[in-house]
Scaffold this active site. Structure first.
Site: not given
Ligand code: CTP
Length: 405
Positions: A209-211, A277
């Site tokens: 995943g990402n922030h 994102a």
């Protein structure tokens, strides 16, 4: 300029600039608007209800309950009646109460029930205006989505010089007029916005995943929806539920889900903004059991996910506007321009992780807009809501040009 038939609620609090409101009422009435005035009890010394009721052709309301006539002034009905509410002048005291939800007069009770766009025109002396408490309250009111009409700088009633003069009636009238003009041009538009991260499963407990929190995408949805556009939001994991009449939300998890949902809504969309994102890679194989530690760390083979924006760019029709984001850490302009071209975008919004206050999780962002025609606009660091407004203005300008060509 016409505000024919628009219902404008004006709330007057106790600032000397209240003497300018009769001029605002005249401008509004001349352009065809209906005007209802509410005054706080302490504002009565600054301008008379007689002047205001004569000009607005409606009784001025002050108390929730009129002892003499037995009339009940319902704050709920007033807020439902309004197409816009403007609090002018807005004193430091009234703004502090608005922020904390105090409703000790009719103006404040009506404000708290407001469903329409709220405009606030502060006025006060220089030191009061600059005080950190006032500035914090103004920041909170902005964050709630209200439109603040920055006070002008000049000679103040106290004799001091500085910021604190309420905007002139002509300026306030212009802001209201621009708002309704924008609303008119947006009310028939369909907007597709993606927001948040995507997650790609590794095994039943782990993912890539990402922030991203989706804050920028949500701000975009709200500024468009508040101007009556029909917004379809496709949101990744962790993005909160948005409760707004003009926003429909579809939740997805992976890049493939994002592509499927975006492709479903893209053909009918006028303006599409990909603020999500999206993970660029996913595991080639998803393990159906939790991968155990074992002796050697596992090697996870990755394969690319679909590039949603690239796919939409291929399907884009002449009348559609397609906007992407670029989050870069180095050679920002060069990389952003390459993405703009490769993905067939109308413009790209560049934010650099090197700029302090920009990027994941922040409430602020510093952007540069790069157009397909080569022009570049650099904006200062602003709240994500204000950045969203800048993007909306740019998108609308470009979209209207497309219609004219
Ligand atoms: N994007 C997309 N699909 C992907 C990856 C990105 O639609 N699989 C979109 C993003 O929503 C954004 C734009 O493409 O609007 C640019 O995303 P970014 O991550 O900056 O660029 P990438 O194209 O992924 O390239 P790189 O990661 O190499 O910088």
């Amino acid at each position: 300029m016409s505000l024919q038939g628009k219902h404008i609620l004006i709330g007057i609090s106790a600032g000397i600039a209240a003497y300018k409101i009769p001029f605002l009422v005249r401008l509004l009435k001349k352009s065809g608007a209906e005007v209802q005035i509410i005054m706080t009890p302490s504002s009565l010394g600054f301008v008379t209800p007689l002047t205001l009721s004569t000009l607005s052709q409606r009784p001025v309301l002050i108390e929730p309950f009129n002892q003499e006539t037995g009339q009940w002034n319902s704050h709920v009905e007033l807020s439902l009646w309004a197409d816009a509410m403007i609090i002018a002048p807005a004193t430091a005291n009234t703004m502090a109460k608005m922020v904390t939800g105090i409703t000790d007069n009719l103006l404040l009770a009506t404000y708290l029930s407001a469903r329409s766009q709220v405009f606030i025109a502060p006025t006060m002396d220089l030191d009061m205006y600059q005080h950190p408490v006032t500035q914090e309250n103004i920041g909170k009111l902005r964050k709630m989505g209200h439109i603040l009409l920055e006070p002008n700088t000049g000679e103040l009633a106290s004799g001091l010089e500085g910021a604190g003069r309420m905007q002139e009636p002509e300026e306030i009238f212009q802001v209201l007029n621009d708002f309704f003009e924008k609303k008119k041009s947006l009310s028939h538009l369909k907007i597709l916005i993606s927001a948040g991260p995507t997650f790609e499963k590794i095994d039943p407990v782990r993912f890539i995943g990402n922030h991203s929190t989706g804050k920028m995408g949500i701000s975009l949805c709200k500024v468009f929806a508040n101007l009556d556009a029909e917004v379809q939001l496709i949101s990744g994991p962790g993005v909160p539920e948005i409760n707004h009449q003009r926003i429909k939300q579809t939740k997805v998890t992976t890049a493939d889900d994002m592509l499927r949902e975006c492709e479903k809504h893209f053909p009918s969309s006028d303006i599409t903004i990909m603020a999500a994102a999206i993970a660029d890679f996913k595991p080639k194989n998803i393990s159906d059991k939790k991968i155990k530690k074992g002796n050697n760390p596992p090697v996870i083979e990755l394969i690319p996910t679909p590039d949603v924006l690239f796919n939409l760019g291929k399907q884009k029709k002449e009348h559609q506007l397609l906007i992407g984001f670029a989050l870069e850490t180095d050679q920002e302009m060069e990389h952003a321009k390459q993405k703009l071209e490769r993905k067939n975008l109308d413009f790209i919004v560049l934010n650099s992780l090197r700029d302090s206050g920009s990027g994941f999780g922040f409430d602020t962002n510093q952007i540069t807009i790069i157009d397909k025609n080569g022009s570049t606009k650099v904006f200062p660091l602003k709240s994500k809501d204000m950045v969203a407004n800048d993007i909306l203005d740019h998108a609308l300008e470009m979209f209207q040009k497309k219609l004219v060509v």
